[in-house]
Design a protein around this motif. Structure first.
Motif, PDB file in Angstrom:
ATOM      1  N   PRO A 140       0.840  -1.205   0.000  1.00  0.00           N
ATOM      2  CA  PRO A 140       0.000   0.000   0.000  1.00  0.00           C
ATOM      3  C   PRO A 140       0.875   1.255   0.000  1.00  0.00           C
ATOM      4  N   TRP A 141       0.278   2.372  -0.418  1.00  0.00           N
ATOM      5  CA  TRP A 141       1.024   3.623  -0.550  1.00  0.00           C
ATOM      6  C   TRP A 141       1.590   4.106   0.778  1.00  0.00           C
ATOM      7  N   ARG A 174       4.803   2.307   1.331  1.00  0.00           N
ATOM      8  CA  ARG A 174       5.831   2.798   0.397  1.00  0.00           C
ATOM      9  C   ARG A 174       6.382   4.137   0.869  1.00  0.00           C
ATOM     10  N   TRP A 175       5.512   4.994   1.369  1.00  0.00           N
ATOM     11  CA  TRP A 175       5.935   6.305   1.847  1.00  0.00           C
ATOM     12  C   TRP A 175       6.846   6.154   3.055  1.00  0.00           C
ATOM     13  N   TYR A 230      10.202   5.043   1.806  1.00  0.00           N
ATOM     14  CA  TYR A 230      10.911   6.147   1.164  1.00  0.00           C
ATOM     15  C   TYR A 230      11.529   7.076   2.208  1.00  0.00           C
TER      16      TYR A 230
END
Length: 160
Positions: free
Chosen positions: A51-52, A55-56, A59
């Protein structure tokens, strides 16, 4: 008398077309090989399943050089950070210096275009490009530190 200027421009234009026809595919081929060798392609396949929000988090951990806050993401963060570090190593060992010098050049161009009265838009574009290079130059070594921190976190979690 014949005007040979058009032949010179035609020759130069033909040379540019040939150069670009060779350099663009060669650059794409080398970039793809570098991404495959660094593990970035494998990471992108893995990231596609996340899910985003995760990922965030990954990062941010890589960009700041720290371990992720969620221990379940530690192996993934180590994979991502290792791939980013390998890409940076493949780029150039002196990339931090190059990026910081490039940032300084962009800031000088922003100042120069602002003083010349070329418009605030041109100065803003140069300044944004300088900020981007400054950010990239400042975070060059962060991926390696993040990989080590996340490997240690994953090993600690596996031992428990």
């Amino acid at each position: 008398m014949l005007d040979w200027d058009w032949l010179l421009w035609l020759f130069l234009g033909g040379c540019l077309v040939v150069i670009f026809a060779v350099l663009i595919p060669l650059s794409q081929w080398l970039t793809r090989r570098r991404r495959i060798a660094s593990g970035w392609v494998a990471w992108c396949r893995t990231a596609a399943t996340l899910p985003w929000a995760d990922r965030w988090r990954l990062y941010l951990a890589t960009a700041t050089g720290r371990a992720v806050s969620d221990a379940r993401l530690a192996p993934l963060a180590a994979q991502r950070a290792s791939a980013v570090a390998a890409l940076q190593r493949a780029g150039s060992p002196n990339s931090r210096c190059y990026l910081l010098v490039l940032a300084g050049a962009y800031f000088a161009l922003a100042l120069w275009s602002g003083l010349q009265g070329a418009g605030s838009a041109a100065a803003a574009v140069w300044a944004v490009m300088g900020l981007g290079c400054l950010y990239l130059g400042a975070t060059v070594g962060a991926a390696g530190r993040s990989a080590e921190a996340n490997r240690a976190l994953a090993e600690r979690n596996a031992a428990q």
